[in-house]
Design a protein around this motif. Structure first.
Motif, PDB file in Angstrom:
ATOM      1  N   ASN A  61       0.901  -1.297  -0.008  1.00 30.06           N
ATOM      2  CA  ASN A  61      -0.139   0.045  -0.051  1.00 30.06           C
ATOM      3  C   ASN A  61       1.034   1.249   0.068  1.00 30.06           C
ATOM      4  OD1 ASN A  61      -2.578  -1.175   0.091  1.00 30.06           O
ATOM      5  ND2 ASN A  61      -2.387  -1.560   2.363  1.00 30.06           N
ATOM      6  N   GLN A  62       0.333   2.389  -0.405  1.00 28.97           N
ATOM      7  CA  GLN A  62       0.781   3.488  -0.459  1.00 28.97           C
ATOM      8  C   GLN A  62       0.756   4.285   1.054  1.00 28.97           C
ATOM      9  OE1 GLN A  62      -1.114   6.057  -3.568  1.00 28.97           O
ATOM     10  NE2 GLN A  62       0.301   4.732  -5.049  1.00 28.97           N
ATOM     11  N   VAL A  63       1.593   4.767   1.634  1.00 24.95           N
ATOM     12  CA  VAL A  63       1.275   5.153   3.092  1.00 24.95           C
ATOM     13  C   VAL A  63       2.023   6.573   3.295  1.00 24.95           C
ATOM     14  CG1 VAL A  63       2.204   4.582   5.421  1.00 24.95           C
ATOM     15  CG2 VAL A  63       1.788   2.606   3.999  1.00 24.95           C
ATOM     16  N   GLU A  64       1.101   7.401   3.904  1.00 24.31           N
ATOM     17  CA  GLU A  64       1.623   8.587   4.586  1.00 24.31           C
ATOM     18  C   GLU A  64       1.327   8.623   5.937  1.00 24.31           C
ATOM     19  OE1 GLU A  64       0.293  13.246   4.344  1.00 24.31           O
ATOM     20  OE2 GLU A  64      -0.492  11.922   2.859  1.00 24.31           O
ATOM     21  N   VAL A  65       2.386   8.952   6.915  1.00 22.25           N
ATOM     22  CA  VAL A  65       2.352   9.122   8.166  1.00 22.25           C
ATOM     23  C   VAL A  65       2.112  10.795   8.427  1.00 22.25           C
ATOM     24  CG1 VAL A  65       3.275   8.700  10.534  1.00 22.25           C
ATOM     25  CG2 VAL A  65       3.577   7.015   8.551  1.00 22.25           C
ATOM     26  N   LEU A  66       1.260  11.115   8.931  1.00 14.26           N
ATOM     27  CA  LEU A  66       1.038  12.587   9.001  1.00 14.26           C
ATOM     28  C   LEU A  66       0.857  12.671  10.764  1.00 14.26           C
ATOM     29  CD1 LEU A  66      -0.129  15.580   8.535  1.00 14.26           C
ATOM     30  CD2 LEU A  66      -2.375  14.562   8.370  1.00 14.26           C
ATOM     31  N   PHE A  67       1.824  13.909  11.048  1.00 11.11           N
ATOM     32  CA  PHE A  67       2.160  14.171  12.463  1.00 11.11           C
ATOM     33  C   PHE A  67       1.448  15.547  12.562  1.00 11.11           C
ATOM     34  CE2 PHE A  67       5.672  11.288  12.024  1.00 11.11           C
ATOM     35  CZ  PHE A  67       5.597  10.787  13.335  1.00 11.11           C
ATOM     36  N   ASP A  68       0.455  15.627  13.834  1.00  6.99           N
ATOM     37  CA  ASP A  68      -0.349  16.559  13.884  1.00  6.99           C
ATOM     38  C   ASP A  68      -0.646  16.873  15.462  1.00  6.99           C
ATOM     39  OD1 ASP A  68      -2.200  18.710  13.084  1.00  6.99           O
ATOM     40  OD2 ASP A  68      -3.627  17.145  12.298  1.00  6.99           O
ATOM     41  N   ALA A  69      -1.159  18.057  15.785  1.00 10.03           N
ATOM     42  CA  ALA A  69      -1.584  18.546  17.205  1.00 10.03           C
ATOM     43  C   ALA A  69      -0.239  18.072  18.176  1.00 10.03           C
ATOM     44  CB  ALA A  69      -2.606  17.585  17.553  1.00 10.03           C
ATOM     45  N   ASP A  70      -0.523  17.373  19.116  1.00 10.84           N
ATOM     46  CA  ASP A  70       0.645  17.193  20.198  1.00 10.84           C
ATOM     47  C   ASP A  70       1.768  16.463  19.566  1.00 10.84           C
ATOM     48  OD1 ASP A  70      -0.624  18.353  22.188  1.00 10.84           O
ATOM     49  OD2 ASP A  70      -1.635  16.811  23.339  1.00 10.84           O
ATOM     50  N   ALA A  71       1.548  15.394  18.778  1.00 14.12           N
ATOM     51  CA  ALA A  71       2.591  14.615  18.140  1.00 14.12           C
ATOM     52  C   ALA A  71       3.394  15.522  17.078  1.00 14.12           C
ATOM     53  CB  ALA A  71       1.860  13.410  17.234  1.00 14.12           C
ATOM     54  N   ALA A  72       3.235  16.607  16.850  1.00 10.12           N
ATOM     55  CA  ALA A  72       3.947  17.303  15.960  1.00 10.12           C
ATOM     56  C   ALA A  72       5.063  18.167  16.618  1.00 10.12           C
ATOM     57  CB  ALA A  72       3.167  18.658  15.160  1.00 10.12           C
ATOM     58  N   TRP A  73       4.981  17.988  18.032  1.00 13.10           N
ATOM     59  CA  TRP A  73       6.036  18.382  18.944  1.00 13.10           C
ATOM     60  C   TRP A  73       6.887  17.512  19.088  1.00 13.10           C
ATOM     61  CZ3 TRP A  73       6.663  23.222  20.631  1.00 13.10           C
ATOM     62  CH2 TRP A  73       5.819  24.079  20.882  1.00 13.10           C
ATOM     63  N   ASN A  74       6.827  16.258  18.876  1.00 16.92           N
ATOM     64  CA  ASN A  74       7.593  15.121  18.987  1.00 16.92           C
ATOM     65  C   ASN A  74       8.699  15.037  17.740  1.00 16.92           C
ATOM     66  OD1 ASN A  74       4.928  12.934  19.995  1.00 16.92           O
ATOM     67  ND2 ASN A  74       6.493  14.193  21.269  1.00 16.92           N
ATOM     68  N   ILE A  75       8.269  15.657  16.707  1.00 17.86           N
ATOM     69  CA  ILE A  75       9.187  15.742  15.615  1.00 17.86           C
ATOM     70  C   ILE A  75      10.034  16.776  15.482  1.00 17.86           C
ATOM     71  CG2 ILE A  75       9.217  15.684  13.001  1.00 17.86           C
ATOM     72  CD1 ILE A  75       8.401  13.030  14.357  1.00 17.86           C
ATOM     73  N   LYS A  76       9.976  17.805  16.267  1.00 18.44           N
ATOM     74  CA  LYS A  76      10.688  19.273  16.359  1.00 18.44           C
ATOM     75  C   LYS A  76      12.362  18.567  16.949  1.00 18.44           C
ATOM     76  CE  LYS A  76      11.383  23.371  18.773  1.00 18.44           C
ATOM     77  NZ  LYS A  76      10.683  24.146  20.261  1.00 18.44           N
ATOM     78  N   LYS A  77      13.071  19.293  16.358  1.00 14.37           N
ATOM     79  CA  LYS A  77      14.354  18.916  16.545  1.00 14.37           C
ATOM     80  C   LYS A  77      15.027  19.876  17.706  1.00 14.37           C
ATOM     81  CE  LYS A  77      16.376  19.116  12.490  1.00 14.37           C
ATOM     82  NZ  LYS A  77      17.393  19.023  11.137  1.00 14.37           N
ATOM     83  N   SER A  78      15.505  19.509  18.696  1.00 10.60           N
ATOM     84  CA  SER A  78      16.150  20.166  19.858  1.00 10.60           C
ATOM     85  C   SER A  78      17.435  20.894  19.009  1.00 10.60           C
ATOM     86  CB  SER A  78      16.364  19.473  20.939  1.00 10.60           C
ATOM     87  OG  SER A  78      14.954  19.115  21.462  1.00 10.60           O
TER      88      SER A  78
END
Length: 174
Positions: A61-78
């Motif tokens: 299948n074609q997959v997209e993983v979308l980070f949104d709301a609270d989860a978007a913070w988890n992808i932010k690099k320090s």
């Protein structure tokens, strides 16, 4: 003789239809995995999400993983260049369970969930984030900003985000 011809023609048409039906390639589904849970507060949903993403990729299948709301913070690099997924170890028992089921030895080599996301991207998953949220929360200065995002993450504006969700055949929310 005429009955034989009609019978033979009917048999050939039926066999052709059956052959065509059983040998059609399975159409790839567009799968959207919408991660909204903060991995630091509740690690279960994001852990399941990446497993489901990998499984869908393995199924073709074609997959997209979308980070949104609270989860978007988890992808932010320090400042150290790492994000929460880079700091969150993939448990050995999870790697073994996934490998046992999917026969995906790449999973056994993973150290953290940041590497898991990179593996998903390498296998063809599109990794996206709500760009509007990033600007609203001052993670980025503009909608397509990538100063605090890993290279493999694509920032979406609202129209792209909604189109992505609306055009998915299968929708998971974690």
């Amino acid at each position: 003789m005429k009955k034989f011809f009609v019978f033979a023609a009917t048999l050939i048409i039926t066999a052709s239809l059956f052959y065509g039906y059983t040998n059609n390639p399975v159409e790839k589904k567009k799968v959207l995995i919408h991660i909204v849970s903060d991995i630091k507060k509740n690690d279960g949903p994001p852990c399941v999400a990446v497993d489901v993403a990998l499984t869908n990729l393995e199924l073709g299948n074609q997959v997209e993983v979308l980070f949104d709301a609270d989860a978007a913070w988890n992808i932010k690099k320090s400042d150290d260049g790492k994000n929460d997924y880079d700091r969150y170890e993939v448990p050995a028992d999870l790697k073994k369970l996934v490998d046992d089921q999917l026969k995906s030895p790449d999973v056994l080599k993973l150290k953290n969930f940041g590497e898991f996301l990179q593996l998903l991207h390498k296998k063809g998953a599109k990794i996206t984030i709500n760009g509007t949220w990033n600007v609203l929360t001052s993670v980025e200065k503009d909608l397509k900003g990538k100063t605090k995002m890993p290279d493999y993450v694509q920032s979406l504006n609202l129209k792209e985000l909604v189109t992505s969700i609306n055009n998915s055949d299968v929708y998971y929310r974690y």
